[in-house]
Each structure stands twice: as C-alpha cells, then as structure tokens.
Design an enzyme around this catalytic site. Structure first.
Site, short mmCIF file in Angstrom:
data_model
loop_
_atom_site.label_atom_id
_atom_site.label_comp_id
_atom_site.label_asym_id
_atom_site.label_seq_id
_atom_site.Cartn_x
_atom_site.Cartn_y
_atom_site.Cartn_z
N CYS B 407 0.85 -1.20 0.00
CA CYS B 407 0.00 0.00 0.00
C CYS B 407 0.88 1.24 0.00
CB CYS B 407 -0.89 0.01 1.23
SG CYS B 407 -1.98 -1.41 1.29
N ASP B 408 1.25 1.71 -1.19
CA ASP B 408 2.16 2.86 -1.28
C ASP B 408 1.74 4.05 -0.43
OD1 ASP B 408 3.83 1.57 -3.04
OD2 ASP B 408 2.78 2.30 -4.81
N PRO B 409 0.45 4.40 -0.37
CA PRO B 409 0.11 5.66 0.30
C PRO B 409 0.23 5.62 1.81
CG PRO B 409 -1.85 4.68 -0.71
CD PRO B 409 -0.73 3.74 -0.93
N MET B 410 0.63 4.50 2.36
CA MET B 410 0.85 4.43 3.81
C MET B 410 1.83 5.54 4.19
SD MET B 410 -0.50 2.25 5.85
CE MET B 410 -0.84 0.86 4.80
#
Lengths: 515, 515
Positions: B407-410
């Site tokens: 989950c990149d936007p973490m």
C-alpha cells in the site's frame, strides 16, 4: 523553467457571469468566457490597480483588482449597477476555477465562518525529505467575499456540465447553484449573488482570492483585507507602489510620454529589482542588471545587490552563475550552467550606483569570499573579477564563451572550452574602461595599466578576428567556425556585437571621468 | 508521476466538425466539443478498434480508431454519409489540437508531399548532456490523410478565434480555412474536406496522427499505414491483440460474462504484462504481479520476468525496488523509495508459472546477482530472498515496513526503521507456505524446516500483536502506535489485513501439493 506559458480558456480563470434571472440571458465580465459583444468596454490600468468598466443589456459592471504588499492575495472589487429604466433581477456569479490541485484529497467546501469557498488538497510526496517540506505548502485556494452569497458551487464539472465554460449547465434554465461540497472532483470557487435592483441601484462586493496554509491564515488575511480594513489594504498597496517611484519626474506637453517616463519605466525596474524575478537564486547577470535599474529608484537596494553578489564571489575572482538570496536557496536550472560574462556587470552596476549615490566609500567596504574568510575591499573584489576575466581568454586574446554568455540561447558554441565570444570581447573592453575610469583615483596604478593594456589589445583583436567587412561576427565555435557573418544562411548578423562595439568605441572617445 | 490527469476541453483533442455549407450549421462528432444533441449515438468497443456511429441532421458519421503494434500512430477512419433525401453540401473538418509544444521554434505547415499538417518545435535543453538526448525526441506531431483536403489550417488561435472551441471563428460565416502556415503560435492539425453528397452518397477518409522525429519517419509510417497497406496495418494490430488471448475460453448462456472472461480479463493482463506500464523501470512488485498475469496468456513472458528479476537481486537476497528493462534505464520516482514486500511476489509468480507451464526445470536455471558474478540456481535465489525477508523482522518477529509495502500511500509508518506491517506479517506467511509447498521435493529439508518455523511463529504473533478483537490491525508505527484498529477515527479497518489473513489461513488448511 519555461519563459512563457500559453493561455487556455480556463487559465487564468477569474470570470464574472451576469445572468438576467427573468430572461435567463447570460453574459460574462469583463469579457471572457462568453465574449458577448458589449455596449461599452473600458480598461483602465492604474498605478496600483487595474479596472474594467463594461456595460451590457443595461447592466453596468465595474471590476477592480489590486494586490497586497505583504499578503499573497488578489483583492477584487465589483460594482453592479442597473442602468435600465425598470427594475432588474440579476445574478452575479464570480467563477474562479483553480485547476487540478492534486490527486490526494482534492475537494472544496463552503466555510460559513469565513464566508468563503475553500478548495483543499494535499501535495503528495515520494521522497522522505519532501514530507516535511510539503507541510509548509499553501495547499488551499480560497475565494472569500464580504457579502453572503445566495448560493455557491464548489465543483467545476457540476458547474460547467455539458454546457461548458461558455454556457455552464449550473446556470442554465435559470437554476441556482447547488450549495454542495465536492470530493475528488476538480474544485472551483463559485458564488451566486441574487440581486433585485431598482433603476439606478448599485451593489458592491469585495472578494479576496488566494492560497493559504490553513484556515487561520485565511482568517488573518481576511481580517486585513475585508470589512473595515479594506481601504487600509488598498492604501498599503498604493504606498508600496509609490516606493517604487523613479528619481526622474518630467512634465511635457505629451502626457503619454510623461506617463511612460514617470511611471512605466521605473515600474518595470522596480518590479524586477524588488522581486528578483520571483526566485531565490537569480542568475548573477540578471541580479546585477536588475540592481542597476534600482539605482534610479532606491539606490540602497543597489548597494545591497553589490555587497550580496561580491560576498559570494570565489577567491580566484570568478563570479558564481547565480546569487543565493536565502539560506535555503540553491542554484537551479540555468544557474548550474557555466556562463562567462557575469563580472562585466559588476563594474557597470558600481558605476550606476556611485553616479546616483556618490557613495565612494563603498569601494572600501570589507567583504569575505564564497570560499574564503579573507576580507577584502570591494575595490579588490572587483579587481580580482577583472583579472579573472582578463585571464579567461584564448591564445588570440579572445574571451571564452564556455556554455553561454548574455545570449542564453547560443547553442553549442563553446562547451569544449575553446569557443570564444565576439560580444564578450567588446563587453570586457567596455567593463574594463568603466572600471579604469571609476577607480582611477583609488586603484593601484600598475593594476590600471594592465587593464588598459588589455583594452588596447581587445580593440586590435576584435578587428582582426571578428570584423567581417560589414559587421562584427558574434563568435567563433569550438571547431573554429566564425558565426554571425555574411556567409551564414541563418543568424547572419547579431545586434549585440554591433551595439556593444559602438558602446566600447564611444567610451574610448570620452575622456576619463567626463562621461 | 501522477496516476491520473484531468481532462480539459482541449485535452485529449481529436474532434471532427461537420458543417452544413449551405446553412452554416455546425455540429461535432462523435460528440465534443459542440455536444449537440444527436439523433443517434452508438459506441462500439471492438477487440482491436473502437468505433462511434452517430447521426445528426440527416448526416451519418462512422469514426473508427485503431493502433499499430509497432508504430507510434493513431489510425483513424471516417465515413460520412448523406442519409437525407436531397443533396447536401457539407465540410468535414478534423481538428486535432496538439497543445503547447515548446517555446523554441514552434510552428506548423502543410506538407504537400505527405498530404499532412506537420507541427514542429524544438525541445530546449539546459544541461549539456541533454542536448544529445533531445536530438532523438520526436518533436514533430502530424496529421496525414489519404485524401487531399480542400483547405487546411495550422494555427489554434486563428482557427478558434474569439468563438472558441465550441464555435470556432475559422468555421463561422461559412468561411474556408486559411491555408496558411503558423509561426510561434500554438499549432494545430486542421483540415477541411468540402463534400457534395447526393442522397445515399458516402465519402471515406483515413487519417494517421502521431509523433515523429523527421519527415522521413512520417513518410515511412504513412507508407505502412495508408493507401494499399492500410488493410494490412489493421490486420497487424488485430493479430497483435489476438496474441494476448487468455488460456481460458468459456461459452455460457450469458454472452456478456463470456466477453468479460474471454476478452476483458486477459486484455487487462496482457496490456500490463506486455507494456510494463509504459516504463523502463517497473516497480519490482508491479513487474512480478504483471508477470503472474501473463502466465495465463503467454507463460514464456512470465519466465522472462522471473529470470530478469532474479538476475537483479542482491547477493544478500534483497530484491531491488525496481527492475531495469533496458541498459539505459534507471530507477526513478517510487523506485528510489525502499519498500519491503517485493520478495513476497517471487514465490507467487513462480507458483503461477509452474502451475501453467509444468516447467520445473526453471528452478535449476543458473543466474548471477546484481552485485556478484556468482551463479546460483533460481531455487537458491528464492531461498535467499525468503531468508532475507525472514531476517527483516523486529524483536517480536514482525516484518519491518520501512517506507512502504504493497500500500504505497501508507504515510510515515516506518521511516525510522522500527515500524512494522500487519499485512506483510500475513503475506510473508503466505509466501513461505507457497514456497515450502512448491519446493518441498527439491529444496533442502533444513531450509524448509526453518521456513516452516517462521510460518508457525507468524501465526502466533499475528494474533498476539495484530488481532484487535474484531479484525487485524494494519501495522504498528515507529512510535509504537497500532493503526487500522477500532479506536481509529479514520482508517479504522484495512481490507488487506483481513483478506490476506484469510488467504494465509486457507493455505494452512490445505495439505502440501494438494492446493
């Protein structure tokens, strides 16, 4: 990075729609996006504001825009007047699209407390170090009013719909704006003021449009620019503009010429000299040239430019390609590309400054160097700069051009370190003559003799290598190709090498200190 | 860098105006920018083309777009038919604006030989090394036709004028296009075909729209896509699309479901797997996932993905954040940011590949390493990857998240190197179980025992640290804050840690090699 950006229908978008709420007829003020033919149109560029006065279908609009000296905000004032003989029901609809903000958390809402449409988003980061930086970005754009709107809209697609910018669906069929927030749609600042104007009635509105970090900043800005303070804000800006008045004031029978000399010219100079081209690392040449201009507006600013520049000079005399104005600034873009002419402008700005200020003491000011804590006088700094320039010449005595000089777009002339500049040959002569004249009474006589020798040498070699029968060539490339010559199909003649030849020769004809 | 770009009125601009040359009435096909209400509108997404069929004012238009497998070109086909009972004089006007190209040498002209509007410009460079690179850029954009236009236009402002996109001045008052080149204006590709159609008459046009380096490239492209070769070009593209057919083909009473399974699904997989998301350095996770998908289209491509990835693995077992597909490629953007989950996908792609190909020999293939010339088998490469992942865990046994995982936007969970990932706890378990199952017969028994111990350990600690009564938390930050929990106001529950818990548990319930 690009010097000019094209205009699209939406950009820059500050539109005022005016709808006849009885007939549904729509036009926009001052002109775009509907571009209806108007009964009258007047544009008044003032000294500290700009104003449009238009008339259409017996409705008059006066729109005024001014700025703030300290706040990042556009201050708009709009008057709507019914010049019809009968009462009119109309809607005034300011439409300020803000464009695509970010793919993260883009949205907009109406804030009752601020009486503003507030468009929000978060600038994404990828590199860890940008996270902390991005926190300080003004990710908000808002439009506030001093009058409660009857309705509002926050979404560009909902407003424009299939009708588009010239015929927004949100205003078709006499409908009212939606009064809805928007989420993950393109946001926009749109308000609707429903008016019922008797003949001769007038309504006034003040708007503030700007970026902000948070709600508090909007609130602080509105406190200073709306309500009781708005006259004060306008006066503040007028007084800021007044501080950019030039030293010259003429009065002739030609009033337009007077305006040009008294207002337009100093304003151009002040704009660049005060804002440093909106960068924190102006190119050294631009910074010095803009500083020269300021000598005729506020010579204290010129002094600051001289001292700031020279304190970033390298110990060997070379000037950097850009000047850092703040501790966080870094050399970007063009300032990472070696240009060879920056020092030319040192003697020219000094001459302008002393001519205006008579402050000869500046030559004795002590300054350190970019790469050394040694303190040297301004005189010595400039001597070093001139020595460095005199040294940066080829075996013929022609100055190297490296990756560029004053004419940035010069392409691939000297990247290998051999190409030379015709213009710089003349400009170096001009700068040296200026410096000899300026420092004659205070400089070392041997030093001056050496500079004079170079001047004499440059006259000879300019003619020998650059004079091509009818004009001076612009330069000679790394590969020995002389360009800006009669044989060239494109770029046959360059103005710079003709006008500066004239300047350099004129100077020689002047006696020292008489010019 | 941004995952999606918004659409403005001009972008992407491929418009066809149709003007009744007798009445001056104007509409556009297939819909924008005039957006007139049409008598009929049909959109047909084909397997290797898309088609619009519209009818308005007794004129029918059929517009088809297809691509080329090898050439950067859009191939447009347009049919205009008079379905009126009387003859009609109309103009077909394709309008392909190309946007702002560059501030250097921007212009456009009509090339008679190519029968094309050719928009030219030069991309500026600042850094010396970009000069050589920019020379290879396709700075030209062109629109060519197989029919000679009656008139043409090359300038966006001259065409749109004050009327704008929805009502171009260039087509108002029944006028003809200017037939002029443009210099330093926004260029555009515009042609006018004047038609005199008897009832039932039909006219056909082929257009090619694309970028090019020079005239020769345009000429070569047109040779392959227009005139006698155009059927061939369409067949080529259809056959390329056919090569992306999936391994599964179903026939059910529900034809839409058939289309979905037989065409839509493999097409998505093929698109990503064949183009590598249009990058030369796909993120490792994306590359492996896209490669997994290709196992069901063309498992040779999957094999190539596995071998390419593992040959860029570091000797200590860690996978890089992106895979370089060409010698000039470099890791950009997100691939400079450390993510911790890439190796999870190694065992999953291997399992997909072997399931489809039965190619157990791949485990014995010898590959070197990114930072070592040692050659090791694929089996050993994956063992190292698993060992490295098992080692990258904290004192509790929970896997570090570093700057991100799937989950990149973490945001800011583990940049200090302490935060851990709930999802990765489960995904690591899943990957290890997959690897144990896959390699049981060929791997070292001790190695497998150690991996099984980690699996057993992960079950316990996932429940101990992450199970929050009703669901699994998403992770624990550097500062020890567990998130994705019932107490959180935002981000209370993350799907990933629920679905993968299910996957990991399902796997445990399967007996080895039976799943």
């Amino acid at each position: 990075m690009q010097p000019e950006q094209p205009y699209f229908a939406h950009h820059p978008g500050r539109f005022f729609y005016l709808r006849d709420d009885e007939s549904g007829e729509l036009f926009s003020a001052p002109f775009a996006p509907i571009k209806a033919e108007l009964d009258s149109f007047e544009f008044q560029p003032g000294l500290s504001d700009i104003k449009w006065k238009i008339k259409h279908s017996d409705i008059e609009l006066e729109i005024t825009l001014t700025l703030s000296p300290d706040l990042a905000a556009e201050l708009w004032h709009v008057k709507v007047r019914n010049s019809d003989r009968q009462s009119r029901k109309v809607s005034l609809v300011p439409y300020f699209p803000v464009g695509y903000m970010s793919w993260m958390n883009m949205g907009a809402h109406f804030d009752d407390e601020l009486n503003a449409v507030v468009c929000t988003s978060i600038t994404p980061y990828q590199k860890l170090e940008d996270y902390a930086k991005n926190k300080h970005l003004k990710d908000i754009t808002y439009l506030a009013s001093d009058v409660k709107p009857t309705h509002f809209e926050t979404s560009l697609p909902r407003f424009e719909g299939q009708g588009g910018l010239h015929n927004p669906t949100g205003l078709s069929d006499k409908r009212s704006l939606s009064d809805q927030p928007s989420h993950y749609e393109m946001p926009a600042c749109i308000m609707q003021f429903e008016l019922d104007l008797k003949p001769g009635d007038e309504s006034e509105y003040n708007f503030v449009f700007g970026p902000a970090l948070d709600k508090q900043e909007i609130s602080d800005t509105l406190e200073l620019t709306l309500s009781d303070n708005k006259a004060h804000a306008a006066a503040d800006y007028a007084s800021y503009i007044e501080s950019g008045k030039g030293v010259l004031n003429i009065s002739t029978p030609d009033k337009i010429f007077d305006q040009f000399v008294n207002n337009w010219l100093p304003r151009q100079v002040f704009y660049h000299g005060d804002t440093h081209r909106l960068t924190t690392d102006p190119q050294t040449r631009n910074y010095l040239q803009d500083g020269m201009g300021m000598a005729y507006v506020n010579h204290e600013a010129t002094k600051q430019v001289i001292l700031t520049s020279l304190s970033q000079q390298k110990r060997d005399g070379e000037m950097p390609d850009g000047i850092l104005l703040t501790p966080e600034a870094e050399l970007k873009y063009i300032n990472q590309i070696p240009h060879t002419d920056h020092s030319v402008w040192l003697t020219l700005i000094l001459e302008s400054y002393i001519n205006e200020s008579n402050d000869w003491a500046i030559l004795d000011e002590l300054l350190s160097w970019h790469d050394s804590d040694d303190e040297s006088t301004v005189l010595e700094h400039v001597n070093m700069a001139m020595r460095h320039m005199c040294g940066a010449r080829d075996e013929r005595g022609l100055p190297y051009i490296a990756q560029g000089d004053w004419c940035d777009p010069m392409n691939m002339v000297g990247p290998k370190g051999k190409g030379v500049s015709g213009w710089l040959t003349q400009a170096l002569s001009f700068a040296l003559q200026s410096w000899i004249r300026l420092s004659r009474d205070v400089n070392d006589a041997n030093e001056l003799d050496k500079f004079q020798e170079t001047v004499d040498e440059l006259v000879v070699i300019a003619d020998e290598y650059l004079w091509k029968g009818d004009w001076y060539a612009r330069g000679i490339t790394d590969d020995g190709v002389t360009f800006g010559v009669p044989e060239d199909k494109e770029g046959r003649i360059f103005l710079n090498t003709q006008s500066w030849a004239f300047l350099a020769i004129c100077q020689m004809l002047c006696k020292p200190r008489e010019c």
